[in-house]
Design an enzyme around this catalytic site. Structure first.
Site, PDB file in Angstrom:
ATOM      1  N   CYS A   1      -6.782   0.426   1.765  1.00  0.00           N
ATOM      2  CA  CYS A   1      -6.525  -0.970   2.119  1.00  0.00           C
ATOM      3  C   CYS A   1      -7.725  -1.845   1.796  1.00  0.00           C
ATOM      4  CB  CYS A   1      -6.154  -1.089   3.591  1.00  0.00           C
ATOM      5  SG  CYS A   1      -7.409  -0.479   4.741  1.00  0.00           S
TER       6      CYS A   1
ATOM      7  N   ASN B   1      -2.068  -8.805   5.235  1.00  0.00           N
ATOM      8  CA  ASN B   1      -2.111  -7.358   5.430  1.00  0.00           C
ATOM      9  C   ASN B   1      -1.679  -6.670   4.132  1.00  0.00           C
ATOM     10  OD1 ASN B   1      -1.643  -4.689   6.135  1.00  0.00           O
ATOM     11  ND2 ASN B   1      -0.483  -5.159   7.992  1.00  0.00           N
TER      12      ASN B   1
ATOM     13  N   GLN C   1       0.833  -1.206   0.000  1.00  0.00           N
ATOM     14  CA  GLN C   1       0.000   0.000   0.000  1.00  0.00           C
ATOM     15  C   GLN C   1       0.865   1.252   0.000  1.00  0.00           C
ATOM     16  OE1 GLN C   1      -2.903  -0.134   3.104  1.00  0.00           O
ATOM     17  NE2 GLN C   1      -3.609   1.955   2.819  1.00  0.00           N
TER      18      GLN C   1
ATOM     19  N   TRP D   1      -0.524  -3.912   3.540  1.00  0.00           N
ATOM     20  CA  TRP D   1       0.703  -3.128   3.627  1.00  0.00           C
ATOM     21  C   TRP D   1       1.886  -3.907   3.050  1.00  0.00           C
ATOM     22  CZ3 TRP D   1       0.522  -0.872   9.315  1.00  0.00           C
ATOM     23  CH2 TRP D   1      -0.483   0.111   9.377  1.00  0.00           C
TER      24      TRP D   1
ATOM     25  N   HIS E   1      -8.526  -1.462   9.962  1.00  0.00           N
ATOM     26  CA  HIS E   1      -7.763  -1.875   8.787  1.00  0.00           C
ATOM     27  C   HIS E   1      -8.450  -3.068   8.120  1.00  0.00           C
ATOM     28  CE1 HIS E   1      -4.227  -1.828   6.316  1.00  0.00           C
ATOM     29  NE2 HIS E   1      -3.761  -2.991   6.736  1.00  0.00           N
TER      30      HIS E   1
END
Length: 507
Positions: A105, A285, A99, A287, A261
């Site tokens: 997200c 995740n 990200q 990220w 998130h």
């Protein structure tokens, strides 16, 4: 050209009947034809620039970058960022990207889930897009948007600061499919800033055109684990989210979980640990880093208690954002689970039964067909009404176990293109049984019907979200489905989706 903020191509029933906007024949978003535009650029030996989503600050939008950063943005084609750009390198994977500076997200976690389903992935990300001799700076992607599939054309000018991508970026700097896909979705949302904040459910539906089911993990169904296992086997996409918490979003808790998130559910597995069965959920995740630190995390000693085969299959000690955790902790630290699929067959233990899906478009119009909820009984009968006849289940689909046999979804359609400008109304729906005394009724049911009959099912609460849905168990018979806004005299368009295990007939 339509005025700014106005949705330029909303589906109508006639177009659907003619075959436009379907999975196999998407409608051209903004009436832009990818093949014609590409051919035009090749003949004239020019690089494509998309006037409908220009490479300037209007396409970035407001509130994402500071004024000083916005001044530093330059829009570069991949060949100016690296010398050897590729659309994809060694296939498309959730581990390809991380990200960027955008709070999207909810989209990226859904893309991570999408990479598991090759048929749907090829629909959203058409293959054979390359930086080769035919390259002319034009790409296209497909999304389901409010009842139709659309083919979205973009140029490949990407926003950078100091030569680096500022939004989603690949871990391999030569790979550009994630940044181009993100740009195409920004275009249908209105701008990059219009993607800031959302729920996985929205993106999962837009990537599949399928049925969405939301499960509250604070009060999960007793068969949650079995449902998740069947969903994983039936080519469903799964995403989930964490509560906001008392502090700001994206705060990392001591256990490694990020508050407020979105994550993708990328696997489920049952293993034996010290003679006890353990149900594990694998999460990712978006990220691209940052993981759970509790039981069954990458560094947990519990992996020494399982078979070498399971340890070899599951345990990957790297900070790639993906991790395992027990089902109990999943329900404890996550607030909701979204499952999206082309058809909710995973709800059944009996996989031989096929569900049927039908879409209906409607509209609430102030003063005529916007009667509000049952608090306004005098006007309630003016709402749109859908009469449904449900037949007996076929013998192969019937079961002694009480189960759901219908899913009803109500989605409101925006009247503006820019996502951040859309003001969702509070919407809900009621289901009434049409009893014997009313079966000869023709046309709309009057106020007397609703004053004498209570709903047999209804949405638990009115939500100001894009979609509400209910899973129902309805015996064979006739029913009336009434989609409503909470307040009367509110104008909006909607899509009613009825997914039924039994044969149904709708008027």
């Amino acid at each position: 050209m339509a005025s700014p903020g106005v949705c330029m191509s909303i589906l109508n029933a006639r177009k659907m009947k003619d075959g436009f906007g379907t999975f196999t024949n998407p409608e051209r978003f903004n009436n832009q034809d990818f093949e014609q535009l590409k051919q035009y650029c090749q003949i004239r030996q020019v690089r494509y620039i998309d006037e409908m989503f220009p490479p300037d600050r209007r396409s970035i939008g407001e509130g994402v970058l500071s004024p000083s950063d916005l001044m530093r943005v330059t829009w570069n084609r991949p060949r100016k960022i690296v010398s050897n750009p590729c659309f994809e390198v060694d296939g498309i994977s959730r581990f390809d990207f991380g990200q960027g500076m955008l709070g999207n997200c909810w989209i990226l976690s859904s893309i991570g889930a999408l990479t598991f389903q090759s048929v749907i992935l090829k629909q959203v990300v058409p293959p054979e897009q390359r930086f080769d001799e035919d390259y002319c700076g034009i790409f296209h992607f497909r999304f389901w948007r409010f009842g139709k599939w659309v083919d979205v054309v973009i140029d490949d000018k990407l926003p950078t600061i100091d030569g680096n991508l500022i939004f989603v970026h690949s871990k391999n700097p030569t790979e550009f499919w994630p940044a181009l896909l993100e740009k195409a979705y920004a275009k249908v949302c209105g701008s990059y800033s219009d993607m800031n904040a959302g729920t996985p459910a929205e993106a999962l539906v837009d990537f599949t055109g399928g049925v969405h089911i939301c499960i509250d993990l604070k009060e999960p169904p007793k068969d949650l684990w079995e449902m998740m296992c069947r969903a994983g086997q039936s080519k469903s996409l799964m995403g989930c989210g964490t509560p906001q918490g008392e502090t700001s979003a994206n705060t990392v808790l001591p256990n490694g979980i990020v508050q407020g998130h979105a994550y993708a559910v990328t696997g489920v597995k049952t293993t034996l640990s010290q003679g006890q069965q353990v149900n594990l959920v694998r999460l990712w995740n978006p990220w691209g880093e940052g993981e759970w630190k509790g039981d069954w995390s990458d560094t947990s000693m519990l992996w020494n208690t399982v078979s070498p085969e399971d340890r070899e299959m599951c345990l990957k000690k790297r900070d790639d954002g993906e991790f395992w955790m027990p089902l109990e902790d999943f329900c404890r630290f996550y607030s909701d689970l979204d499952i999206c699929c082309m058809c909710p067959e995973f709800l059944d233990e009996n996989s031989s039964c096929h569900w049927k899906t039908a879409f209906y478009e409607g509209r609430w119009v102030a003063g005529t067909t916007a009667g509000g909820c049952m608090n306004d009984l005098d006007s309630f009968c003016t709402n749109p009404q859908y009469r449904v006849k449900i037949d007996e289940l076929l013998s192969g689909c019937s079961s002694k176990k009480v189960e759901k046999n219908m899913l009803v979804s109500l989605m409101q359609k925006p009247d503006k293109r820019n996502r951040r400008l859309v003001k969702n109304l509070h919407i809900g729906l009621y289901v009434f049984e049409v009893t014997e005394e009313f079966k000869t009724q023709r046309g709309k049911f009057s106020a007397s019907f609703f004053s004498r009959n209570r709903p047999v099912a209804q949405t638990k609460t009115y939500l100001n979200g894009r979609e509400v849905m209910e899973l129902l168990m309805l015996k064979p018979g006739e029913y009336l489905i009434v989609p409503t806004t909470f307040k009367p005299n509110e104008t909006a368009s909607f899509i009613l989706t009825i997914v039924s295990k039994a044969e149904t007939h709708v008027q």
